[in-house]
Design an enzyme around this catalytic site. Structure first.
Site, PDB file in Angstrom:
ATOM      1  N   ASP A  73      41.746  78.638  79.001  1.00 15.82           N
ATOM      2  CA  ASP A  73      40.931  77.651  78.302  1.00 15.82           C
ATOM      3  C   ASP A  73      39.870  78.378  77.482  1.00 15.82           C
ATOM      4  OD1 ASP A  73      39.918  74.549  78.446  1.00 15.82           O
ATOM      5  OD2 ASP A  73      38.222  75.925  78.354  1.00 15.82           O
ATOM      6  N   TYR A  78      32.674  78.469  71.832  1.00 15.94           N
ATOM      7  CA  TYR A  78      32.371  79.547  72.772  1.00 15.94           C
ATOM      8  C   TYR A  78      32.389  80.914  72.077  1.00 15.94           C
ATOM      9  CZ  TYR A  78      33.709  76.062  76.338  1.00 15.94           C
ATOM     10  OH  TYR A  78      33.845  74.945  77.124  1.00 15.94           O
ATOM     11  N   LYS A 108      39.402  73.950  71.603  1.00 16.93           N
ATOM     12  CA  LYS A 108      38.689  72.709  71.347  1.00 16.93           C
ATOM     13  C   LYS A 108      38.188  72.626  69.906  1.00 16.93           C
ATOM     14  CE  LYS A 108      37.096  73.202  76.092  1.00 16.93           C
ATOM     15  NZ  LYS A 108      37.486  74.626  76.210  1.00 16.93           N
ATOM     16  N   HIS A 141      36.113  68.501  71.416  1.00 15.52           N
ATOM     17  CA  HIS A 141      35.132  69.006  72.372  1.00 15.52           C
ATOM     18  C   HIS A 141      34.115  67.948  72.790  1.00 15.52           C
ATOM     19  CE1 HIS A 141      33.313  73.140  73.597  1.00 15.52           C
ATOM     20  NE2 HIS A 141      33.100  72.242  74.533  1.00 15.52           N
TER      21      HIS A 141
END
Length: 353
Positions: A73, A78, A108, A141
């Site tokens: 993931d 990020y 995402k 997200h």
């Protein structure tokens, strides 16, 4: 017409290369009749949330694949997609995996990329970083949209966040176009509440297959843990055939969002007692609790010993009495409330669930 992805009731246990067992369920993709049924990891996925220095995510992904993880993931926000791609490429190069499709990649769509007209070109950047032509799962997200562009958290001259008000249904249609283009095999949601999910379901041509949420004892994304089981939203999703993924399943003890007043699962006598009886750690007991609720977990770590520990949750089970003891810990605290976005019309946490 809604194109359903039907989860078969029977669970398949596939033996990984390194003698670990990875539970999967088979999902029947009716969107493309010529495609074979897709095996989607049901229970555990390696979360690559960037919490180390340069190269730490890459090395963590490599180690996770070495010990048997076959699901990773990540997220555009990020800033870790490139290192995830590098880690997977390294394992292909050294022969650990024969094809990148052996790894179920989830990423995402960020808040600044909700504009349907630009979703495809923005998502192509994620694919380029991951070094793949397609991901197995892409989720929105957050339902909140920010000013279009590459600045993750755009602010105005007064230091206020710059919101957009893109219709989540229109954004979802852009996600469906990615499936049609072969850029994502499955699409889902993250941090959406029940009302928002219902709006998507009412207009979707492709039904969301997953919701992430914060479930700490305990959807691809709300958070779930023993103190916040989020059971109403979980039960709603499961009733609609939407699988649920728990992020922050250990209640994120090191999160900077904590005030210090929240309880810690690692101090709970009930969990300490069960862990001692099982000769397991508290973290393993918590992850097993969530898994036995048929919820996917994505614990995060860049520490090899913890990555391995988090994966070792299939050699034991919890009894009905032990499950009930853990259920009693549900205290409903929410850690990730994203106060900065509370003024947005799509802020998901004003609703009960």
């Amino acid at each position: 017409m809604i194109i359903h992805r039907t989860i078969f009731a029977n669970e398949y246990i596939l033996r990984c290369k390194y003698s670990h067992f990875c539970p999967f369920v088979m999902m029947n993709l009716k969107i493309h009749a010529h495609k074979k049924p897709l095996y989607i990891p049901l229970h555990i996925c390696f979360s690559s949330f960037n919490q180390g220095g340069p190269g730490s995510v890459r090395d963590a992904v490599k180690y996770a694949i070495d010990i048997g993880y076959r699901s990773v993931d990540c997220a555009h926000a990020y800033l870790n997609e490139k290192e995830v791609g590098d880690g997977i490429q390294a394992k292909l190069d050294d022969g650990t995996i024969k094809d990148k499709k052996e790894i179920f990649i989830t990423t995402k769509l960020w808040d600044t990329h909700h504009n349907r007209r630009h979703i495809k070109e923005n998502f192509q950047k994620s694919l380029d970083n991951l070094k793949v032509n397609c991901v197995q799962l892409l989720v929105i997200h957050w339902p909140i949209s920010l000013k279009d562009g590459d600045d993750l958290f755009p602010k105005d001259k007064d230091d206020q966040y710059m919101f957009e008000n893109h219709d989540i249904v229109d954004t979802w249609k852009g996600m469906e176009e990615l499936v049609d283009a072969g850029m994502a095999e499955n699409i889902g949601l993250s941090n959406f509440n029940k009302s928002q999910i219902e709006r998507i379901l009412q207009s979707a041509q492709i039904k969301p297959c997953n919701l992430q949420n914060f479930v700490c004892f305990v959807c691809r994304l709300k958070y779930i843990h023993p103190y916040f089981s989020n059971f109403k939203l979980v039960d709603f999703c499961l009733s609609k055939g939407i699988t649920v993924t728990a992020y922050a399943p250990l209640a994120n003890p090191d999160s900077p969002l904590r005030t210090g007043k929240e309880p810690s699962i690692f101090d709970e006598p009930v969990l300490k007692d069960i862990a001692q009886k099982k000769s397991k750690t508290i973290a393993q007991v918590v992850l097993r609790f969530i898994i036995q609720r048929n919820i996917i977990v994505i614990p995060k770590s860049v520490t090899p010993s913890r990555i391995k520990e988090n994966f070792d949750v299939f050699s034991f089970s919890l009894s009905p009495d032990e499950m009930e003891q853990i259920w009693t810990l549900d205290k409903h605290p929410r850690i990730f409330i994203e106060k900065w976005a509370s003024g947005h019309p799509e802020y998901p946490f004003h609703a009960e669930f």
